[in-house]
Design an enzyme around this catalytic site. Structure first.
Site, PDB file in Angstrom:
ATOM      1  N   THR A 212       0.868  -1.183   0.000  1.00 51.09           N
ATOM      2  CA  THR A 212       0.000   0.000   0.000  1.00 51.09           C
ATOM      3  C   THR A 212       0.893   1.217   0.000  1.00 51.09           C
ATOM      4  O   THR A 212       1.978   1.189   0.579  1.00 51.09           O
ATOM      5  CB  THR A 212      -0.924   0.057   1.246  1.00 51.09           C
ATOM      6  OG1 THR A 212      -1.959  -0.911   1.092  1.00 51.09           O
ATOM      7  CG2 THR A 212      -1.584   1.403   1.447  1.00 51.09           C
ATOM      8  N   ARG A 240     -13.424  -8.253  -2.045  1.00 53.99           N
ATOM      9  CA  ARG A 240     -12.972  -7.797  -0.712  1.00 53.99           C
ATOM     10  C   ARG A 240     -12.618  -6.300  -0.746  1.00 53.99           C
ATOM     11  O   ARG A 240     -11.900  -5.839  -1.619  1.00 53.99           O
ATOM     12  CB  ARG A 240     -11.756  -8.622  -0.290  1.00 53.99           C
ATOM     13  CG  ARG A 240     -11.189  -8.248   1.083  1.00 53.99           C
ATOM     14  CD  ARG A 240     -10.000  -7.344   0.969  1.00 53.99           C
ATOM     15  NE  ARG A 240      -9.326  -7.126   2.257  1.00 53.99           N
ATOM     16  CZ  ARG A 240      -8.317  -6.290   2.439  1.00 53.99           C
ATOM     17  NH1 ARG A 240      -7.844  -5.594   1.430  1.00 53.99           N
ATOM     18  NH2 ARG A 240      -7.765  -6.139   3.611  1.00 53.99           N
ATOM     19  N   GLY A 242     -10.794  -3.340   1.488  1.00 54.19           N
ATOM     20  CA  GLY A 242      -9.930  -3.132   2.654  1.00 54.19           C
ATOM     21  C   GLY A 242     -10.184  -1.779   3.302  1.00 54.19           C
ATOM     22  O   GLY A 242     -11.184  -1.101   3.021  1.00 54.19           O
ATOM     23  N   ASP A 243      -9.270  -1.372   4.145  1.00 58.24           N
ATOM     24  CA  ASP A 243      -9.419  -0.109   4.886  1.00 58.24           C
ATOM     25  C   ASP A 243      -9.156   1.136   4.039  1.00 58.24           C
ATOM     26  O   ASP A 243      -9.671   2.212   4.321  1.00 58.24           O
ATOM     27  CB  ASP A 243      -8.410  -0.088   6.047  1.00 58.24           C
ATOM     28  CG  ASP A 243      -6.970  -0.211   5.533  1.00 58.24           C
ATOM     29  OD1 ASP A 243      -6.664  -1.222   4.877  1.00 58.24           O
ATOM     30  OD2 ASP A 243      -6.163   0.710   5.759  1.00 58.24           O
ATOM     31  N   THR A 262      -1.427   1.695   6.680  1.00 58.39           N
ATOM     32  CA  THR A 262      -1.049   0.504   5.926  1.00 58.39           C
ATOM     33  C   THR A 262      -1.027  -0.673   6.888  1.00 58.39           C
ATOM     34  O   THR A 262      -0.767  -0.496   8.080  1.00 58.39           O
ATOM     35  CB  THR A 262       0.319   0.664   5.230  1.00 58.39           C
ATOM     36  OG1 THR A 262       0.703  -0.607   4.679  1.00 58.39           O
ATOM     37  CG2 THR A 262       1.413   1.126   6.178  1.00 58.39           C
ATOM     38  N   GLY A 263      -1.300  -1.860   6.349  1.00 56.66           N
ATOM     39  CA  GLY A 263      -1.282  -3.045   7.210  1.00 56.66           C
ATOM     40  C   GLY A 263      -2.507  -3.898   6.970  1.00 56.66           C
ATOM     41  O   GLY A 263      -3.103  -3.864   5.885  1.00 56.66           O
ATOM     42  N   GLY A 265      -5.877  -4.670   6.680  1.00 53.73           N
ATOM     43  CA  GLY A 265      -7.016  -3.777   6.503  1.00 53.73           C
ATOM     44  C   GLY A 265      -8.182  -4.040   7.435  1.00 53.73           C
ATOM     45  O   GLY A 265      -8.804  -3.104   7.948  1.00 53.73           O
TER      46      GLY A 265
HETATM   47  N1  ASP Z   1      -4.216  -2.048   4.185  1.00 51.81           N
HETATM   48  C1  ASP Z   1      -4.204  -2.698   2.897  1.00 51.81           C
HETATM   49  C2  ASP Z   1      -5.438  -3.519   2.741  1.00 51.81           C
HETATM   50  O1  ASP Z   1      -5.818  -4.173   3.673  1.00 51.81           O
HETATM   51  C3  ASP Z   1      -3.011  -3.563   2.695  1.00 51.81           C
HETATM   52  C4  ASP Z   1      -1.701  -2.969   3.090  1.00 51.81           C
HETATM   53  O2  ASP Z   1      -1.601  -1.885   3.585  1.00 51.81           O
HETATM   54  O3  ASP Z   1      -0.710  -3.630   2.879  1.00 51.81           O
HETATM   55  O4  ASP Z   1      -5.980  -3.562   1.681  1.00 51.81           O
END
Ligand code: ASP
Length: 344
Positions: A212, A240, A242-243, A262-263, A265
């Site tokens: 991300t 799906r 994500g956040d 980031t992370g 989601g």
């Molecule tokens: N946060 C992102 C998601 O869940 C993925 C990421 O940040 O690596 O889509």
């Protein structure tokens, strides 16, 4: 010297000293004040310290280039909104990062992209999920924000919205990179091995690293903005979300702070993380650093997330509870940082 003359000298001296102190102080404040600031991330996760030097250098170069992109916009007096769009666009075009070209694969072996942008001065926002043919999702998010009556488009509707604009379109395989393909293959094998729970998918992704990209900025007019763009998580299932495109979760900006996450989601969403950080600063008396740390330490589990944030005074925070996060920042005072791991 008569009494009148000496009092005249004393009064003049006091007056001049006062002027000196006053202008001296305000002069210092002028130079101390952060006029503009920008921070960016290219994803958090377990990033191997064994990265070959040449690859490591490519990441540093990519981050440097993105930092420079933001710096050029802001120091010329450009808006925070332009800065975050340009920085994220730059990172979307860099195949090293999981956004635009270089996006991860879905469980069907395709790419579905999410993005959002938010203008802190107006609280306007634009977001998209499930894009398959838009080269720079962040720019379409800005068009949604500025031209549409809506904030958030998904899947086929998002593509239809793109048809009405002049954003650049590409075939879905434009987003392909060999690394991401191999990462997806590994994720597929592992999720079969460990049954198809989300945790196992997450672990297999995080074992490589996930991605991300995002940017937050403060401009010379005191306006804040945030933008985030992603291919999501490797092996994510059909549709799906994500956040990242959820305003307030992965992306948020108001007059107090701008935040990009980031992370993992699903975990970031449960805490409405980006908005919670801004609220802790606005209503909770937290500093930006304390607010980010509170989310990372008290609300999220280790290895789940990273945040970049900037407040209206130009304080920048970039922190994560993963071993690494690709990140960089610069402000008008010349403070600059480009880092990957916690200890560097
Ligand atoms: N946060 C992102 C998601 O869940 C993925 C990421 O940040 O690596 O889509």
């Amino acid at each position: 010297m008569d009494k009148f003359t000496s009092s005249f000298f004393v009064i003049s001296a006091v007056f001049l000293t006062a002027i000196f102190i006053f202008t001296g102080c305000s002069g210092d404040q002028q130079t101390d004040r952060v006029e503009w600031a920008v921070a960016l991330h290219g994803g958090a996760g377990t990033i191997s310290q064994d990265l070959p030097d040449s690859v490591r250098q490519q990441y540093y170069d990519g981050l440097e280039q993105a930092v420079r992109t933001g710096q050029i916009v802001l120091r010329e007096g450009g808006s925070a909104l332009d800065a975050v769009e340009q920085v994220v666009k730059n990172l979307e075009d860099n195949p090293l990062f999981n956004a635009g070209r270089g996006s991860v694969f879905t469980s069907e072996g395709t790419h579905e992209l999410d993005a959002a942008i938010m203008d802190g001065s107006t609280m306007e926002a634009g977001a998209l999920t499930g894009l398959t043919t838009v080269k720079n999702p962040v720019s379409l998010a800005r068009i949604v924000m500025e031209q549409s009556n809506h904030i958030f488009f998904s899947g086929q509707g998002a593509e239809q919205y793109a048809d009405q604009t002049d954003v650049q379109r590409v075939e879905n395989d434009h987003f392909f990179t060999q690394n991401r393909y191999e990462q997806w293959q590994r994720a597929q094998e592992q999720s079969h091995l460990y049954s198809d729970t989300y945790r196992s998918i997450y672990e297999s992704v995080n074992a490589d690293k996930f991605g991300t990209v995002g940017a937050v900025a403060l401009d010379m007019n005191g306006n804040l903005a945030a933008a985030t763009s992603t291919g999501g998580m490797t092996n994510k299932q059909f549709g799906r979300v994500g956040d990242v495109p959820i305003i307030g979760s992965g992306t948020f900006a108001n007059h107090v702070a701008a935040v990009s996450a980031t992370g993992w989601g699903e975990k970031i969403m449960q805490q409405v993380s980006a908005n919670t950080i801004a609220n802790l600063v606005e209503f909770g008396g937290y500093s930006l650093q304390e607010a980010v740390d509170y989310l990372l330490e008290e609300r999220l589990q280790p290895d789940e997330a990273g945040f970049i944030a900037v407040d209206s005074e130009g304080n920048i925070v970039m922190n994560m509870n993963t071993p690494g996060m690709f990140r960089g920042s610069i402000d008008s005072r010349g403070n600059k940082e480009v880092k990957i791991w916690i200890e560097e």
